[in-house]
Each structure stands twice: as structure tokens, then as C-alpha cells.
Design a protein around this motif. Structure first.
Motif, PDB file in Angstrom:
ATOM      1  N   MET A 128      22.668 -12.976 -17.245  1.00  0.00           N
ATOM      2  CA  MET A 128      24.011 -12.666 -17.722  1.00  0.00           C
ATOM      3  C   MET A 128      24.177 -11.181 -18.013  1.00  0.00           C
ATOM      4  O   MET A 128      25.230 -10.599 -17.734  1.00  0.00           O
ATOM      5  CB  MET A 128      24.323 -13.496 -18.966  1.00  0.00           C
ATOM      6  CG  MET A 128      24.506 -14.973 -18.695  1.00  0.00           C
ATOM      7  SD  MET A 128      24.795 -15.911 -20.190  1.00  0.00           S
ATOM      8  CE  MET A 128      26.295 -15.159 -20.775  1.00  0.00           C
ATOM      9  N   ILE A 129      23.155 -10.539 -18.555  1.00  0.00           N
ATOM     10  CA  ILE A 129      23.251  -9.104 -18.821  1.00  0.00           C
ATOM     11  C   ILE A 129      23.345  -8.328 -17.515  1.00  0.00           C
ATOM     12  O   ILE A 129      24.100  -7.345 -17.406  1.00  0.00           O
ATOM     13  CB  ILE A 129      22.053  -8.637 -19.669  1.00  0.00           C
ATOM     14  CG1 ILE A 129      22.144  -9.220 -21.079  1.00  0.00           C
ATOM     15  CG2 ILE A 129      22.003  -7.109 -19.762  1.00  0.00           C
ATOM     16  CD1 ILE A 129      20.966  -8.879 -21.968  1.00  0.00           C
ATOM     17  N   LEU A 130      22.590  -8.749 -16.494  1.00  0.00           N
ATOM     18  CA  LEU A 130      22.713  -8.101 -15.181  1.00  0.00           C
ATOM     19  C   LEU A 130      24.122  -8.248 -14.616  1.00  0.00           C
ATOM     20  O   LEU A 130      24.686  -7.302 -14.049  1.00  0.00           O
ATOM     21  CB  LEU A 130      21.698  -8.699 -14.206  1.00  0.00           C
ATOM     22  CG  LEU A 130      20.232  -8.300 -14.395  1.00  0.00           C
ATOM     23  CD1 LEU A 130      19.364  -9.000 -13.361  1.00  0.00           C
ATOM     24  CD2 LEU A 130      20.050  -6.796 -14.294  1.00  0.00           C
ATOM     25  N   GLU A 131      24.709  -9.430 -14.794  1.00  0.00           N
ATOM     26  CA  GLU A 131      26.078  -9.630 -14.313  1.00  0.00           C
ATOM     27  C   GLU A 131      27.074  -8.783 -15.099  1.00  0.00           C
ATOM     28  O   GLU A 131      28.024  -8.237 -14.528  1.00  0.00           O
ATOM     29  CB  GLU A 131      26.444 -11.110 -14.411  1.00  0.00           C
ATOM     30  CG  GLU A 131      25.663 -12.007 -13.455  1.00  0.00           C
ATOM     31  CD  GLU A 131      26.013 -13.465 -13.604  1.00  0.00           C
ATOM     32  OE1 GLU A 131      26.799 -13.790 -14.516  1.00  0.00           O
ATOM     33  OE2 GLU A 131      25.514 -14.282 -12.811  1.00  0.00           O
ATOM     34  N   VAL A 132      26.836  -8.671 -16.417  1.00  0.00           N
ATOM     35  CA  VAL A 132      27.721  -7.833 -17.243  1.00  0.00           C
ATOM     36  C   VAL A 132      27.631  -6.375 -16.814  1.00  0.00           C
ATOM     37  O   VAL A 132      28.653  -5.669 -16.714  1.00  0.00           O
ATOM     38  CB  VAL A 132      27.375  -7.992 -18.736  1.00  0.00           C
ATOM     39  CG1 VAL A 132      28.072  -6.928 -19.579  1.00  0.00           C
ATOM     40  CG2 VAL A 132      27.784  -9.371 -19.226  1.00  0.00           C
ATOM     41  N   LEU A 133      26.424  -5.897 -16.541  1.00  0.00           N
ATOM     42  CA  LEU A 133      26.263  -4.517 -16.078  1.00  0.00           C
ATOM     43  C   LEU A 133      26.966  -4.302 -14.739  1.00  0.00           C
ATOM     44  O   LEU A 133      27.614  -3.263 -14.521  1.00  0.00           O
ATOM     45  CB  LEU A 133      24.771  -4.181 -15.949  1.00  0.00           C
ATOM     46  CG  LEU A 133      23.976  -4.087 -17.257  1.00  0.00           C
ATOM     47  CD1 LEU A 133      22.499  -3.851 -16.961  1.00  0.00           C
ATOM     48  CD2 LEU A 133      24.512  -2.976 -18.143  1.00  0.00           C
TER      49      LEU A 133
END
Length: 216
Positions: A128-133
Motif C-alpha cells: 500500500m505504501i508503494l501504491e501511495v508513493l
């Protein structure tokens, strides 16, 4: 605690530390560098591969601990139901031994279960953090396009399409942030549950020591 359960406990502590590292409010540039390093470094990839194998063994330990808890429960249930003058029952140190085995099995089950559950939370949080970035980068690109009037790709898009895309990306970011908050709450509940289990373990150890002194 045996060696392999001690290793599982150390892995659980490492997962807690890694989860705290993931949710730290780092600047966007620093966070992007950190996650780029994690996703592209070959050593990290090898570590992730061996961790997957380790989690398979932890899953086997979890199934074994659940089986032990079930067998101890059946033993206690059988001992409590078969009562009579000619039927042997569990008393004194024997019952204490059964209760201790039950607690150790439950402790191992919770330890392995929490470790597996936190690994799933970590994996989901990382994705999810990769997608947010990625969404933040796209949002900055669209905002830069809307402010300068010329996109980086050289093709001009209508202002209405850019505003709609920016609105959609902002909504996607808000949804990802809500999902991250939910994962944080789950991890906090997991940590509280493990602390309560540790307190229960200490109280059981004290009670067993007191009972052993009384038997002497």
C-alpha cells in the motif's frame, strides 16, 4: 522456551520494529529512496525469499501448537467429566502440570499466530505504501501539468480531464490513508494482546512457583 520458539519471538520483535519503521512520517523524497532501495536491492530480495521459507516453518509450528492445545483441552474435559469413586482424577501437581502444558501450548499458538498475522500486515502495508508513493508521483505530475499548461510527455490535455484525474488520485490517496490507519490499529491491538499474554505468563509462573513451594 525452546530455541525455535525463541527465534520466532525474535522474528516477531523484528516485525514490530519494521512496522514502526514503515509508518514513520518520513519526507516524501526520503521515503521514496528507502522503498526504492528495498524493492530493487538483490540482498533484500534474497532475505525476503528466505523469510518466506521461514514463515512456512512457522505455519507448521502454528498448526502443531493448535493440535497440542486441542489435545490438552480434550484431556481436561475428559478428566472433568469422568468423576467417581473408582475413576482417577487429576489433583494437585498433576492438574498443575496439565494447566502448564495448556498454557505453554496456547503461548506457542499465539506467538506463531501473531507472527504470521503481522507478516501479512507488513506485506500489505508495504504494497500500500508503494501504491501511495506511485499515486503521489502521478499527482505531482498532473499538478505540475495543470500549473504549467504543458505536460511532461509533450501532449496537452484538457483542463477538465486534468482536474478529474487529480480528484480521482486524491480520493485514491485518501482511501489508502484510511487503509493504513486500519492496519495501524490492528497492529496496536496485536501488540496489546501479546502484552496481556506475557502478563498472564508471568502470573502463571508465579502461581506455579507458589504451588510448588506449598507442595514442599
Amino acid at each position: 522456551m525452546t530455541l525455535y520458539y525463541t527465534l520466532v519471538f525474535m522474528l516477531l520483535v523484528a516485525e514490530m520494529g519494521l512496522f514502526l519503521l514503515l509508518i514513520l512520517p518520513l519526507p516524501f523524497a526520503m521515503r521514496r529512496k528507502v522503498f526504492t532501495f528495498i524493492s530493487e536491492n538483490p540482498i533484500v530480495a534474497k532475505v525476503q525469499y528466505w523469510l518466506k521459507i521461514t514463515f512456512v516453518f512457522i505455519l507448521i509450528l502454528f498448526i502443531d501448537s493448535v493440535n497440542r492445545v486441542y489435545r490438552v483441552q480434550l484431556e481436561l474435559a475428559a478428566a472433568s467429566e469422568t468423576t467417581g469413586p473408582n475413576v482417577p482424577t487429576i489433583h494437585g501437581h498433576e492438574r498443575l502440570e496439565v494447566q502448564a502444558r495448556k498454557f505453554y501450548s496456547q503461548r506457542n499458538m499465539y506467538l506463531c499466530g501473531f507472527t504470521l498475522f503481522l507478516s501479512l500486515i507488513l506485506n500489505r502495508t508495504y504494497i500500500m505504501i508503494l501504491e501511495v508513493l506511485r499515486l503521489e508521483e502521478r499527482l505531482k505530475q498532473y499538478e505540475g501539468t495543470g500549473s504549467t499548461g504543458s505536460p511532461t510527455s509533450g501532449k496537452k490535455k484538457p483542463a477538465g480531464d486534468l482536474e478529474a484525474e487529480v480528484t480521482r488520485l486524491r480520493a485514491e490517496l485518501d482511501r489508502r490513508d484510511r487503509d493504513l490507519d486500519t492496519l495501524k490499529k490492528q497492529a496496536q491491538g496485536l501488540h496489546k494482546e501479546y502484552d496481556s499474554l506475557a502478563d498472564k505468563y508471568e502470573s502463571t509462573q508465579k502461581a506455579s512457583k507458589d504451588d510448588s513451594r506449598k507442595d514442599k
